[in-house]
Design a protein around this motif. Structure first.
Motif, PDB file in Angstrom:
ATOM      1  N   ARG A  37      41.558  40.009  30.470  1.00 13.07           N
ATOM      2  CA  ARG A  37      40.157  40.068  30.052  1.00 13.07           C
ATOM      3  C   ARG A  37      39.809  41.346  29.311  1.00 13.07           C
ATOM      4  NH1 ARG A  37      37.185  40.032  35.009  1.00 13.07           N
ATOM      5  NH2 ARG A  37      39.149  40.667  35.898  1.00 13.07           N
ATOM      6  N   THR A  38      40.555  42.416  29.541  1.00 17.08           N
ATOM      7  CA  THR A  38      40.234  43.694  28.923  1.00 17.08           C
ATOM      8  C   THR A  38      41.485  44.299  28.289  1.00 17.08           C
ATOM      9  OG1 THR A  38      40.750  45.020  30.889  1.00 17.08           O
ATOM     10  CG2 THR A  38      38.478  44.144  30.709  1.00 17.08           C
ATOM     11  N   ALA A  39      41.270  45.278  27.440  1.00 19.19           N
ATOM     12  CA  ALA A  39      42.394  45.980  26.824  1.00 19.19           C
ATOM     13  C   ALA A  39      43.218  46.689  27.895  1.00 19.19           C
ATOM     14  CB  ALA A  39      41.895  46.961  25.773  1.00 19.19           C
ATOM     15  N   ALA A  40      42.557  47.269  28.891  1.00 19.00           N
ATOM     16  CA  ALA A  40      43.271  47.960  29.966  1.00 19.00           C
ATOM     17  C   ALA A  40      44.171  46.983  30.725  1.00 19.00           C
ATOM     18  CB  ALA A  40      42.286  48.639  30.911  1.00 19.00           C
ATOM     19  N   GLU A  41      43.653  45.795  31.029  1.00 18.32           N
ATOM     20  CA  GLU A  41      44.472  44.780  31.705  1.00 18.32           C
ATOM     21  C   GLU A  41      45.643  44.351  30.826  1.00 18.32           C
ATOM     22  OE1 GLU A  41      42.084  41.435  32.863  1.00 18.32           O
ATOM     23  OE2 GLU A  41      40.887  42.608  34.270  1.00 18.32           O
ATOM     24  N   ALA A  42      45.382  44.204  29.535  1.00 19.65           N
ATOM     25  CA  ALA A  42      46.442  43.789  28.617  1.00 19.65           C
ATOM     26  C   ALA A  42      47.552  44.838  28.550  1.00 19.65           C
ATOM     27  CB  ALA A  42      45.866  43.526  27.229  1.00 19.65           C
ATOM     28  N   VAL A  43      47.183  46.108  28.444  1.00 19.80           N
ATOM     29  CA  VAL A  43      48.180  47.182  28.397  1.00 19.80           C
ATOM     30  C   VAL A  43      48.950  47.236  29.716  1.00 19.80           C
ATOM     31  CG1 VAL A  43      48.489  49.694  28.258  1.00 19.80           C
ATOM     32  CG2 VAL A  43      47.005  48.529  26.624  1.00 19.80           C
ATOM     33  N   ALA A  44      48.235  47.107  30.827  1.00 22.92           N
ATOM     34  CA  ALA A  44      48.891  47.125  32.142  1.00 22.92           C
ATOM     35  C   ALA A  44      49.878  45.966  32.291  1.00 22.92           C
ATOM     36  CB  ALA A  44      47.845  47.080  33.254  1.00 22.92           C
ATOM     37  N   ALA A  45      49.586  44.847  31.624  1.00 25.53           N
ATOM     38  CA  ALA A  45      50.470  43.675  31.675  1.00 25.53           C
ATOM     39  C   ALA A  45      51.608  43.763  30.662  1.00 25.53           C
ATOM     40  CB  ALA A  45      49.654  42.402  31.435  1.00 25.53           C
ATOM     41  N   GLY A  46      51.676  44.853  29.908  1.00 31.56           N
ATOM     42  CA  GLY A  46      52.782  45.044  28.971  1.00 31.56           C
ATOM     43  C   GLY A  46      52.465  44.791  27.506  1.00 31.56           C
ATOM     44  N   MET A  47      51.207  44.505  27.183  1.00 33.62           N
ATOM     45  CA  MET A  47      50.829  44.296  25.777  1.00 33.62           C
ATOM     46  C   MET A  47      50.984  45.607  25.013  1.00 33.62           C
ATOM     47  SD  MET A  47      49.551  42.220  23.407  1.00 33.62           S
ATOM     48  CE  MET A  47      49.021  40.868  24.425  1.00 33.62           C
ATOM     49  N   ARG A  48      51.571  45.546  23.855  1.00 35.57           N
ATOM     50  CA  ARG A  48      51.741  46.738  23.013  1.00 35.57           C
ATOM     51  C   ARG A  48      50.401  47.189  22.465  1.00 35.57           C
ATOM     52  NH1 ARG A  48      57.095  46.596  19.440  1.00 35.57           N
ATOM     53  NH2 ARG A  48      55.680  47.861  18.205  1.00 35.57           N
ATOM     54  N   ARG A  49      50.161  48.475  22.492  1.00 37.37           N
ATOM     55  CA  ARG A  49      48.915  49.051  21.978  1.00 37.37           C
ATOM     56  C   ARG A  49      48.739  48.788  20.488  1.00 37.37           C
ATOM     57  NH1 ARG A  49      46.682  53.255  25.219  1.00 37.37           N
ATOM     58  NH2 ARG A  49      47.814  53.457  27.156  1.00 37.37           N
ATOM     59  N   ALA A  92      39.742  54.333  19.660  1.00 41.53           N
ATOM     60  CA  ALA A  92      39.099  55.485  20.295  1.00 41.53           C
ATOM     61  C   ALA A  92      38.527  55.118  21.664  1.00 41.53           C
ATOM     62  CB  ALA A  92      37.992  56.032  19.395  1.00 41.53           C
ATOM     63  N   ARG A  93      37.910  53.956  21.758  1.00 43.38           N
ATOM     64  CA  ARG A  93      37.251  53.562  23.017  1.00 43.38           C
ATOM     65  C   ARG A  93      38.219  53.028  24.051  1.00 43.38           C
ATOM     66  NH1 ARG A  93      32.167  50.924  23.951  1.00 43.38           N
ATOM     67  NH2 ARG A  93      31.314  52.727  22.864  1.00 43.38           N
ATOM     68  N   TYR A  94      39.152  52.164  23.643  1.00 42.67           N
ATOM     69  CA  TYR A  94      39.953  51.425  24.611  1.00 42.67           C
ATOM     70  C   TYR A  94      41.412  51.858  24.719  1.00 42.67           C
ATOM     71  CZ  TYR A  94      35.911  48.370  24.498  1.00 42.67           C
ATOM     72  OH  TYR A  94      34.635  47.882  24.570  1.00 42.67           O
ATOM     73  N   LEU A  95      41.915  52.558  23.729  1.00 46.51           N
ATOM     74  CA  LEU A  95      43.328  52.951  23.757  1.00 46.51           C
ATOM     75  C   LEU A  95      43.511  54.459  23.773  1.00 46.51           C
ATOM     76  CD1 LEU A  95      44.873  50.347  21.271  1.00 46.51           C
ATOM     77  CD2 LEU A  95      44.615  50.180  23.760  1.00 46.51           C
ATOM     78  N   GLY A  96      42.455  55.182  24.069  1.00 50.56           N
ATOM     79  CA  GLY A  96      42.559  56.633  24.172  1.00 50.56           C
ATOM     80  C   GLY A  96      42.886  57.334  22.874  1.00 50.56           C
TER      81      GLY A  96
END
Length: 160
Positions: free
Chosen positions: A5-17, A89-93
């Motif tokens: 549902r979120t970029a943070a969840e996607a990254v935590a699940a292994g989605m490439r930034r 800037a907002r979701y990927l630091g």
């Protein structure tokens, strides 16, 4: 597997930034072109052999440019880079989201249309307008970018 549902969840699940950043780029085009009255979409994102993006695009629905809609089209061209910057800037630091090759193609489209129509809308002016348009839509950009990065496709209806 369910769609994060979120970029943070996607990254935590292994989605490439970088894939998320490119997805945000395409979603931002679509939202800006839709706001300008075009039937934006569908958006597509394909991955290459090593997991990076091999191709990404969003239809603009600009079948006919007129004096009334050409500036909106130009803002939509710049919206990819503007939205990607906001998203990163907002979701990927602030990491892994350079505008990349898509931005040069977007600039070329902008330059060609601006040269033909002579609206006086520079790339930087179009980017400023796109940023103002997209900033309040960041939550929607996040949701749609995660979906596009996960599924590789967003239908036109996603932009309405």
């Amino acid at each position: 597997m369910s769609v994060p549902r979120t970029a943070a969840e996607a990254v935590a699940a292994g989605m490439r930034r970088d894939v998320l950043a490119v997805a945000a780029h395409e979603v931002s085009h679509g939202l800006a072109w839709r706001a300008a009255g075009f039937s934006a979409g569908p958006a597509r994102l394909s991955r290459g052999l090593f997991g990076g993006v091999s191709d990404a695009r969003c239809g603009n629905g600009a079948e006919r440019l007129t004096e009334a809609n050409v500036t909106g089209y130009l803002v939509g061209c710049a919206a990819g880079a503007a939205g990607q910057r906001l998203f990163v800037a907002r979701y990927l630091g602030g990491r892994d989201g350079g505008a990349g090759a898509g931005a040069s193609s977007d600039r070329a489209d902008h330059r060609w249309v601006e040269t033909s129509w002579r609206t006086g809308t520079s790339w930087s002016a179009a980017e400023r307008r796109a940023t103002a348009l997209l900033r309040p839509r960041l939550a929607r950009i996040e949701r749609l970018a995660v979906q596009l990065a996960h599924t590789g496709h967003l239908p036109r209806s996603a932009f309405h």
